[in-house]
Scaffold this motif. Structure first.
Motif, PDB file in Angstrom:
ATOM      1  N   SER A 224       0.821  -1.207   0.000  1.00 14.08           N
ATOM      2  CA  SER A 224       0.000   0.000   0.000  1.00 14.08           C
ATOM      3  C   SER A 224       0.856   1.259   0.000  1.00 14.08           C
ATOM      4  O   SER A 224       0.616   2.188  -0.778  1.00 14.08           O
ATOM      5  N   LEU A 225       1.876   1.314   0.858  1.00 11.58           N
ATOM      6  CA  LEU A 225       2.715   2.504   0.919  1.00 11.58           C
ATOM      7  C   LEU A 225       3.510   2.703  -0.363  1.00 11.58           C
ATOM      8  O   LEU A 225       3.758   3.841  -0.780  1.00 11.58           O
ATOM      9  N   LEU A 226       3.905   1.613  -1.008  1.00 11.05           N
ATOM     10  CA  LEU A 226       4.621   1.748  -2.277  1.00 11.05           C
ATOM     11  C   LEU A 226       3.723   2.362  -3.343  1.00 11.05           C
ATOM     12  O   LEU A 226       4.165   3.213  -4.130  1.00 11.05           O
ATOM     13  N   VAL A 227       2.468   1.937  -3.359  1.00 11.45           N
ATOM     14  CA  VAL A 227       1.515   2.532  -4.300  1.00 11.45           C
ATOM     15  C   VAL A 227       1.360   4.020  -4.018  1.00 11.45           C
ATOM     16  O   VAL A 227       1.395   4.864  -4.928  1.00 11.45           O
ATOM     17  N   GLN A 228       1.185   4.373  -2.748  1.00 10.86           N
ATOM     18  CA  GLN A 228       1.009   5.782  -2.390  1.00 10.86           C
ATOM     19  C   GLN A 228       2.273   6.598  -2.692  1.00 10.86           C
ATOM     20  O   GLN A 228       2.194   7.727  -3.194  1.00 10.86           O
ATOM     21  N   ALA A 229       3.459   6.038  -2.393  1.00 10.73           N
ATOM     22  CA  ALA A 229       4.710   6.749  -2.654  1.00 10.73           C
ATOM     23  C   ALA A 229       4.922   6.969  -4.146  1.00 10.73           C
ATOM     24  O   ALA A 229       5.331   8.051  -4.581  1.00 10.73           O
ATOM     25  N   THR A 230       4.640   5.938  -4.932  1.00 18.69           N
ATOM     26  CA  THR A 230       4.819   6.048  -6.380  1.00 18.69           C
ATOM     27  C   THR A 230       3.878   7.084  -6.966  1.00 18.69           C
ATOM     28  O   THR A 230       4.270   7.885  -7.834  1.00 18.69           O
ATOM     29  N   SER A 231       2.647   7.098  -6.497  1.00 20.91           N
ATOM     30  CA  SER A 231       1.687   8.084  -6.990  1.00 20.91           C
ATOM     31  C   SER A 231       2.137   9.498  -6.643  1.00 20.91           C
ATOM     32  O   SER A 231       2.100  10.404  -7.478  1.00 20.91           O
ATOM     33  N   ALA A 232       2.593   9.696  -5.400  1.00 16.64           N
ATOM     34  CA  ALA A 232       3.059  11.022  -4.985  1.00 16.64           C
ATOM     35  C   ALA A 232       4.297  11.435  -5.777  1.00 16.64           C
ATOM     36  O   ALA A 232       4.450  12.605  -6.154  1.00 16.64           O
ATOM     37  N   MET A 233       5.185  10.500  -6.050  1.00 18.60           N
ATOM     38  CA  MET A 233       6.396  10.794  -6.799  1.00 18.60           C
ATOM     39  C   MET A 233       6.071  11.250  -8.221  1.00 18.60           C
ATOM     40  O   MET A 233       6.642  12.215  -8.734  1.00 18.60           O
TER      41      MET A 233
END
Length: 419
Positions: free
Chosen positions: A288-297
């Motif tokens: 979940s955090l990887l998805v959120q981090a990638t989207s923010a990036m």
């Protein structure tokens, strides 16, 4: 025809890099020469692949690992072929002989036998993927070469037929998953899909609260039961780009959940060692955090130097390193708060409400014993470990990454972080 398949496969596997093209052409020509003998080739190829895959299982590899290697090194045809051949080998093993995570991997790969007989397999596969005989024979030999060069690796669970390990629950996400784990999964799925940052924060915070309580409940339940106090392990894929920072994020999540991470960079995966409930939490939260981090990036866009040269790669590398560092701080604080609350008797129900219970004096010794058991297991599985540093070269990326981690902050009452 069994001999022809073995001859072609072994010649390709043994060929040096400079002689590989010739070995592939020779082998594929031999296998694809006759349309009449194509069904025999198909049967022999499936049988050869099944034996190769079975050897991989005894060498520590698992279904997702074999597919991940093919995805990194070959193309979509070989990838589809790999999944089908893993399904073919799986016919040897009743579902009851496979541990929970093995079954989950097969479901995620959608590995199933769709052909009626092994003599019909190659013809049916060629029709599905629009391949002629020579192209398909070449792809199959390339696949067998990649698998044939895999070294033994540290096992993370029993091989098919050995039965599930004691620490692994027989239930999976499709049948009888613990209700709290299902609720956590649903909360994180909503957090990833919402367009509103505040809603994502609230959903992720609630999921983290439940994760912390789930881990504590599991530790107390297993206290005094030696058979349930053995750590387990799983492997997660961590691929380029930015595999170093992604591994740092995984390590941050794992450390907060009393697990350890060992990165096998050459194979594109990390091994996580911990107790079963904690491993589930790590896998769910990291994804979940990887998805959120990638989207923010990606929302931060591309970056350039003053002279117009691109610095997007360095920005994103620094962004993800900072994101992982900040998440580590916040998750560590969350775990400490959750443990303190539990030691004081404050308990979080599955519906998110809190209740006051009598403090359980077994909790802190049980958690300490688990951490020692995880460290001991890592030392046994990986006696030679080295550390690796990840370079940060973009200050703006670092600042943006920490800000994104704060927006993904886990705040709330039990086991959460407040700004």
């Amino acid at each position: 025809m069994d001999g022809a398949v073995e001859q072609a496969a072994y010649q390709v596997i043994a060929a040096p890099a400079e002689g590989l093209d010739l070995a592939l052409d020779t082998g594929a020509s031999l296998l694809a020469a006759s349309a009449e003998r194509w069904p025999e080739v198909s049967r022999a190829l499936v049988a050869f692949a099944e034996r190769a895959i079975a050897r991989s299982w005894t060498s520590g590899w698992r279904p997702a690992d074999l597919v991940r290697v093919v995805r990194r090194e070959l193309g979509p045809v070989q990838l589809a072929l790999a999944v089908d051949l893993i399904a073919a080998e799986g016919r040897r093993h009743p579902a009851a002989s496979l541990d929970r995570r093995w079954q989950e991997q097969l479901r995620e790969l959608a590995a199933e036998v769709w052909w009626q007989s092994d003599e019909e397999f190659l013809a049916g596969f060629a029709l599905r993927h629009r391949q002629d005989r020579f192209a398909l024979a070449t792809a199959a030999l390339e696949l067998l070469r990649v698998w044939g060069h895999l070294p033994p690796i540290t096992p993370v669970g029993p091989v098919p037929g050995a039965g599930p390990s004691v620490s692994q629950r027989p239930s999976g996400p499709v049948t009888g998953e613990p209700r709290m784990l299902s609720r956590i999964r649903a909360l994180l799925a909503k957090a990833e899909s919402t367009e509103y940052p505040e809603e994502a924060e609230a959903l992720t915070a609630k999921a983290q609260q439940l994760m912390a309580q789930h881990s504590i409940d599991d530790a107390l339940l297993a206290a005094g039961q030696p058979s349930k106090n053995a750590p387990a392990a799983l492997r997660l894929g961590v691929d380029n780009p930015y595999e170093g920072p992604k591994t740092m994020l995984l390590d941050a999540v794992a450390a907060a959940n009393r697990c350890r991470v060992v990165w096998a960079k050459e194979f594109g995966f990390c091994t996580i060692v911990g107790f079963d409930a904690d491993l589930d939490a790590v896998e769910l939260l990291y994804t979940s955090l990887l998805v959120q981090a990638t989207s923010a990036m990606h929302r931060a866009g591309s970056k350039q130097h003053l002279d117009g040269a691109s610095r997007t790669k360095s920005f994103r590398q620094s962004f993800l390193v900072a994101y992982a560092a900040r998440i580590r701080e916040r998750l560590t604080a969350a775990t400490e708060q959750a443990t303190s609350d539990a030691a004081a008797g404050r308990h979080l129900r599955e519906d998110g409400t809190a209740e006051q219970l009598v403090p359980d004096e077994r909790l802190l010794p049980a958690l300490a014993a688990r951490e020692e058991a995880v460290d001991r297991t890592v030392g046994q599985m990986f006696p030679k470990l080295t550390a690796q540093r990840v370079r940060v070269s973009d200050g703006e990326g670092w600042a943006a990454g920490r800000a994104a981690a704060d927006r993904a902050s886990l705040h709330g009452r039990a086991g959460a972080i407040t700004k």
